[in-house]
Design a protein around this motif. Structure first.
Motif, short mmCIF file in Angstrom:
data_model
loop_
_atom_site.label_atom_id
_atom_site.label_comp_id
_atom_site.label_asym_id
_atom_site.label_seq_id
_atom_site.Cartn_x
_atom_site.Cartn_y
_atom_site.Cartn_z
N VAL A 1 9.00 13.33 -42.81
CA VAL A 1 8.81 13.20 -41.37
C VAL A 1 8.33 14.55 -40.84
CG1 VAL A 1 9.97 12.89 -39.15
CG2 VAL A 1 10.54 11.41 -41.09
N GLY A 2 7.22 14.51 -40.12
CA GLY A 2 6.64 15.73 -39.59
C GLY A 2 5.45 16.23 -40.37
N GLN A 3 5.12 15.58 -41.49
CA GLN A 3 3.95 15.98 -42.26
C GLN A 3 2.70 15.85 -41.39
OE1 GLN A 3 3.58 14.38 -46.26
NE2 GLN A 3 1.36 14.17 -46.00
N PRO A 4 1.86 16.89 -41.36
CA PRO A 4 0.65 16.82 -40.51
C PRO A 4 -0.35 15.81 -41.03
CG PRO A 4 0.66 18.83 -41.83
CD PRO A 4 2.00 18.19 -42.03
N LEU A 5 -0.88 15.02 -40.09
CA LEU A 5 -1.88 14.01 -40.43
C LEU A 5 -3.21 14.26 -39.74
CD1 LEU A 5 0.36 10.82 -40.00
CD2 LEU A 5 0.00 12.18 -42.06
N GLY A 6 -3.19 15.00 -38.64
CA GLY A 6 -4.41 15.25 -37.90
C GLY A 6 -4.13 16.08 -36.67
N GLY A 7 -5.13 16.20 -35.80
CA GLY A 7 -4.96 16.99 -34.59
C GLY A 7 -5.96 16.60 -33.53
N VAL A 8 -5.61 16.93 -32.29
CA VAL A 8 -6.45 16.64 -31.13
C VAL A 8 -6.66 17.92 -30.34
CG1 VAL A 8 -6.59 15.40 -28.94
CG2 VAL A 8 -5.65 14.27 -30.96
N ALA A 9 -7.88 18.18 -29.90
CA ALA A 9 -8.17 19.29 -29.00
C ALA A 9 -8.61 18.72 -27.66
CB ALA A 9 -9.27 20.18 -29.57
N ALA A 10 -7.99 19.23 -26.58
CA ALA A 10 -8.26 18.68 -25.25
C ALA A 10 -8.25 19.79 -24.21
CB ALA A 10 -7.21 17.62 -24.91
N ASP A 11 -8.57 19.42 -22.99
CA ASP A 11 -8.63 20.40 -21.90
C ASP A 11 -7.28 21.01 -21.59
OD1 ASP A 11 -11.37 20.29 -21.43
OD2 ASP A 11 -11.18 18.56 -20.09
N SER A 12 -6.20 20.27 -21.85
CA SER A 12 -4.86 20.78 -21.58
C SER A 12 -3.92 20.30 -22.67
CB SER A 12 -4.35 20.31 -20.21
OG SER A 12 -4.07 18.92 -20.24
N LEU A 13 -2.78 20.96 -22.78
CA LEU A 13 -1.78 20.56 -23.76
C LEU A 13 -1.23 19.18 -23.44
CD1 LEU A 13 -0.24 21.45 -26.28
CD2 LEU A 13 1.43 22.57 -24.80
N GLU A 14 -1.09 18.90 -22.14
CA GLU A 14 -0.56 17.59 -21.73
C GLU A 14 -1.50 16.46 -22.17
OE1 GLU A 14 -0.73 20.28 -19.82
OE2 GLU A 14 1.44 20.68 -19.86
N ILE A 15 -2.80 16.68 -22.01
CA ILE A 15 -3.77 15.66 -22.43
C ILE A 15 -3.73 15.49 -23.94
CG2 ILE A 15 -6.22 15.05 -22.54
CD1 ILE A 15 -6.57 16.49 -19.84
N ALA A 16 -3.63 16.60 -24.65
CA ALA A 16 -3.57 16.54 -26.11
C ALA A 16 -2.35 15.74 -26.57
CB ALA A 16 -3.55 17.94 -26.70
N LYS A 17 -1.21 15.97 -25.90
CA LYS A 17 0.01 15.21 -26.23
C LYS A 17 -0.19 13.73 -25.94
CE LYS A 17 3.36 18.94 -25.42
NZ LYS A 17 4.47 19.42 -24.53
N ASP A 18 -0.78 13.42 -24.80
CA ASP A 18 -1.03 12.01 -24.47
C ASP A 18 -1.94 11.36 -25.50
OD1 ASP A 18 0.52 12.22 -22.21
OD2 ASP A 18 -1.16 12.53 -20.83
N ALA A 19 -2.93 12.10 -25.93
CA ALA A 19 -3.86 11.55 -26.92
C ALA A 19 -3.15 11.27 -28.24
CB ALA A 19 -5.02 12.52 -27.13
N ILE A 20 -2.28 12.17 -28.65
CA ILE A 20 -1.52 11.96 -29.89
C ILE A 20 -0.71 10.67 -29.80
CG2 ILE A 20 0.44 12.84 -31.25
CD1 ILE A 20 -2.13 14.30 -31.89
N SER A 21 -0.11 10.43 -28.63
CA SER A 21 0.73 9.23 -28.46
C SER A 21 -0.09 7.94 -28.54
CB SER A 21 1.48 9.30 -27.13
OG SER A 21 0.59 9.14 -26.04
N LEU A 22 -1.40 8.04 -28.34
CA LEU A 22 -2.27 6.87 -28.37
C LEU A 22 -2.82 6.56 -29.76
CD1 LEU A 22 -4.32 7.48 -25.09
CD2 LEU A 22 -2.43 5.84 -25.43
N ILE A 23 -2.62 7.48 -30.70
CA ILE A 23 -3.12 7.26 -32.06
C ILE A 23 -2.17 6.33 -32.80
CG2 ILE A 23 -3.67 8.35 -34.26
CD1 ILE A 23 -4.47 10.86 -32.73
N LYS A 24 -2.72 5.30 -33.41
CA LYS A 24 -1.91 4.31 -34.12
C LYS A 24 -2.07 4.50 -35.63
CE LYS A 24 -2.35 0.80 -30.47
NZ LYS A 24 -3.12 1.66 -29.53
N VAL A 25 -0.93 4.80 -36.26
CA VAL A 25 -0.92 4.99 -37.71
C VAL A 25 -0.25 3.78 -38.36
CG1 VAL A 25 -0.23 6.49 -39.62
CG2 VAL A 25 -0.75 7.49 -37.38
N ASN A 26 -0.94 3.14 -39.28
CA ASN A 26 -0.42 1.98 -39.99
C ASN A 26 0.12 2.45 -41.34
OD1 ASN A 26 0.18 -0.53 -40.96
ND2 ASN A 26 -1.95 -1.24 -41.10
N TYR A 27 1.45 2.46 -41.46
CA TYR A 27 2.11 2.97 -42.67
C TYR A 27 2.48 1.83 -43.62
CZ TYR A 27 3.13 7.13 -39.76
OH TYR A 27 3.06 8.24 -38.96
N GLU A 28 2.36 2.08 -44.90
CA GLU A 28 2.98 1.24 -45.93
C GLU A 28 4.17 2.03 -46.45
OE1 GLU A 28 2.05 -0.14 -50.45
OE2 GLU A 28 0.37 -0.26 -49.04
#
Length: 781
Positions: free
Chosen positions: A125-152
């Motif tokens: 848990v916590g292993q890095p999978l990717g990253g987002v760069a945005a105009d603000s940290l808040e936007i970057a956090k929001d974008a991360i929450s919108l990414i859908k990861v399908n785990y097996e």
């Protein structure tokens, strides 16, 4: 190489100070006398960057603001073990203010675990999978929450002992390698030996392998102590978290990093992106804490670089507190078995050690070398095993391995002393051959008033007092890849340049002291420019390595620059430069008291704008114990602890610590005391408070914050008295070493021994909590 012979001070002032003759390179400076006869070295000098720090002028990595800078956030796994079937970034990509998304794709190498998917296997848990760069940290956090990861999702294991079972879920089914992070992470092996999740053992160190015959040694023993000790996982929690700002320009990758090792980060980034080292520049002007885990670029460095490359803009990427806890390093836990044999007179006959610990998905969970080298014993063997679990990787953590090892060893030595009916301090006098620790015990016991110690558990009343002691040893590591440039400008200015970074320990100040002492100037006359890979290469800050590595070439470069300047003055005065000196900002003559010139005037004699001299670390005078830079001797300490234990509530309060230390020639007493204070506080925190709590059912850390992850607050910090023993070994032009590791090693063991002395029941596991005290006293089940 041309050499000359010189006589050096040797030994401990007030005890056995004498002289020793050494053969040294002819170009190196004359011998310094002991500190009493020096003007700046060994004194209390205020940190040269203190005002910048307390006024907020100092800019840390997290403070960086560059034109057009974007803010990044990392996408991290929410499960402990899985194959990733897909990652959907469509919603995040369309969010206003998002400039780039970068996903880490599978780059399987030969010999690694088979994974045919597009993305790497998730291991914690916590292993890095990717990253987002945005105009603000808040936007970057929001974008991360919108990414859908399908785990097996796959089976996982978190608990150390559960992972050791043969039917436990397998974390890696292939050999793994130690992650190179520039820090000493304890005893490690090649990662291929072992079965299941158990890898190892490591059976040797750079001090050698097994010695003697254990069976014979135990047969010769009249008394045997045989116990198992347990230590917990301690996570890194610096005030400034891990992070970088990367500005990838067309001709240069600029990296502003919170790092203990600018050169390691530069080399790593250059290697990852296929760039010449000359095209990567790493800067660390101020750093808000690093205890061993900040030697590498991590996953966040390449992530920020990739996002910067995609956007053509600078990218700020700092970890938040939860990320720091779960993914950026920890001190591994340990279960360590110790068996120690001794004769009736106390002589040690055998030491057997076996340990298991988990550094999560990494290696380096050994318990160090302390049982091997602290007390001479003819028969010794160790087996140190790594146990892989689905948790974040361990990392170097202020005396890695040895803090765990000391907790076990120093309690076992106390138990042996009790069986021998000997005072534990007197027993150490018998079995410890270190002369400097003998003086530390003597002087420390007097300052601490050790004679008031009572038999274990004999105190009356609800709150019982206890006194304990613990010892440490740490190698004198030297990095030969340590260079310094000293410039004398023709306006009288003096400048030091090196890529070595000051991680808050005061490196800038001691470099200025060394040059000021050599040039006969004041500390505020010296400008120190360090923490930038455009300057000569300096050592990483770890393993107490910096002072012993960087101060000798600093003095040597200053001496060469001074020699060049004095030749110019000698030419003007028509005399020999060997007859000249600089003192109190004046150039003078040993033969003619009337010949004087201000230092600033002397610099005007230059035909060019500056005198520049670069020096690199030479071998120790007399050579090294190991040719790669293991010096002879050790950095030792003796810690005395006084505690109060409330036998009704189980609450433990550390009332006082007396910390007796040596580090060769002390350079700055105030900074040494500050380092020792910090090590003591961290040791108390390890003994009583810090503990990573994992949910074995989900793989999540339950206290990844600064509220439930306990550390001591100001009211819980005891009175700390430091005692610094000056010791001269005649090994370099400064004969100075660091103090970072020894300040931490023995504290938890001393506290545990004091708790036993208070309540008469020994606790073999930390952290020592009210619950564990009450259980030991049979007051709760």
């Amino acid at each position: 190489m041309d050499t000359r012979k010189e006589k050096f001070p040797y030994g401990i002032p007030g005890h056995n100070l004498s002289e020793i003759e050494r053969e040294i390179p002819i170009e190196e400076p004359p011998v310094w006398p002991i500190n009493d006869k020096l003007k700046i070295i060994g004194k209390r000098v205020n940190r040269i960057d203190a005002v910048d720090k307390v006024t907020g002028k100092a800019k840390y990595t997290s403070d960086m603001k560059l034109p057009g800078m974007l803010y990044a956030k990392m996408l991290r796994s929410k499960v402990p073990h899985a194959a990733i079937k897909s990652i959907d970034i469509s919603e995040a990509k369309s969010l206003a203010g998002v400039h780039a998304i970068y996903l880490i794709e599978n780059t399987q190498k030969e010999g690694e675990e088979k994974n045919n998917g597009k993305f790497p296997m998730v291991k914690y848990v916590g292993q890095p999978l990717g990253g987002v760069a945005a105009d603000s940290l808040e936007i970057a956090k929001d974008a991360i929450s919108l990414i859908k990861v399908n785990y097996e999702e796959k089976p996982f294991v978190i608990d150390l002992e559960a992972a050791m079972e043969m039917d436990a879920p397998i974390v890696f089914d292939v050999p793994i390698t130690r992650q190179a992070d520039g820090g000493d992470v304890g005893e490690v092996h090649d990662g291929s030996k072992g079965q299941g999740n158990v890898r190892g053992p490591s059976t040797s160190s750079f001090f050698g392998g097994p010695r003697g015959d254990l069976e014979q040694g135990f047969n010769e023993a009249d008394i045997i102590v045989e116990k198992t000790y347990r230590t917990q996982v301690q996570t890194h929690m610096p005030l400034e978290t891990h992070g970088v700002v990367v500005d990838w320009r067309p001709d240069m990758m600029m990296v502003y990093a919170s790092t203990q090792n600018t050169n390691a980060v530069r080399n790593e980034m250059a290697s990852i992106f296929g760039l010449p080292k000359s095209k990567v520049r790493v800067v660390c002007d101020f750093m808000g804490g690093g205890f061993g885990a900040k030697h590498s670029a991590g996953s966040f460095g390449p992530m920020a670089a990739n996002l910067s490359k995609k956007t053509g803009r600078p990218v700020w990427l700092m970890m938040d507190r939860q990320e720091e806890h779960i993914a950026e390093g920890n001190r591994p836990n340990s279960i360590q078995y110790l068996k120690i044999g001794a004769k009736k007179n106390g002589t040690l006959t055998a030491i057997q050690q076996r340990s298991h610990g988990t550094a999560g998905v990494g290696l380096g969970a050994g318990v160090g070398r302390i049982a091997q080298v602290l007390y001479p014993c003819p028969n010794f063997a160790t087996e140190q095993y790594d146990v892989l679990t689905n948790a974040g990787p361990g990392a170097a953590w202020r005396a890695p391995g040895n803090v765990q090892g000391a907790f076990g060893l120093e309690q076992a030595i106390d138990e042996m002393a009790e069986k021998l009916n000997m005072d534990p301090l007197k027993y150490r006098d018998l079995i410890d051959k270190s002369e400097v620790r003998k003086i530390e015990r003597q002087r420390g016991a007097k300052l601490f008033n050790w004679s008031r110690r009572q038999p274990a558990g004999s105190g009356k009343g609800l709150v019982k007092k206890g006194l304990g002691v613990g010892q440490s040893t740490w190698p004198r590591f030297v990095t030969l890849d340590s260079s310094v440039e000293v410039k004398i400008h023709n306006d009288g200015g003096v400048e030091i340049r090196s890529s070595v970074q000051d991680i808050g320990t005061g490196t800038k100040t001691i470099l200025a002291q060394v040059v000021a002492e050599e040039l006969g100037l004041q500390v505020n006359d010296i400008t120190v420019n360090i923490g930038d890979t455009f300057f000569p290469v300096g050592p990483g800050s770890g393993g107490s390595v910096v002072t012993g590595s960087i101060t000798p070439p600093t003095r040597n470069a200053a001496f060469e620059a001074k020699t060049a300047l004095l030749k110019l003055v000698a030419k003007k005065w028509e005399t020999d430069s060997s007859e000249l000196f600089i003192e109190n900002g004046q150039v003078g003559s040993k033969k003619d008291a009337n010949l004087k010139m201000p230092f600033k005037e002397a610099t005007k004699l230059m035909r060019t704008s500056q005198i520049s001299k670069i020096a690199s670390r030479s071998d120790d005078y007399g050579g090294f114990q190991q040719p790669w830079g293991l010096a002879y001797g050790d950095l030792g300490s003796v810690q005395f602890a006084e505690v109060s234990v409330n036998t009704d509530t189980g609450f433990v309060k550390v009332d006082k610590i007396v910390a007796a230390h040596s580090c060769g020639r002390p350079l700055n007493i105030g900074q040494l005391e500050s380092q020792i204070n910090g090590g003591v506080i961290q040791g108390i925190s390890y003994a009583l408070y810090e503990n990573r709590i994992m949910d074995t059912g989900t793989g999540h850390m339950m206290n990844a914050n600064v509220d439930q992850y306990k550390v001591p607050y100001s009211m819980e910090i005891p009175e700390i008295e430091t005692l610094i023993v000056e010791e001269y070994s005649a090994l370099s032009s400064t004969d100075a070493y660091g103090i970072g590791e020894p300040a931490n090693i023995a504290t938890a063991a001393a506290v545990a021994n004091a708790v036993y002395n208070a309540i008469g029941v020994r606790l073999h596991e930390i952290p020592i909590t009210p619950s564990s005290i009450l259980k030991a006293l049979n007051k709760v089940s």
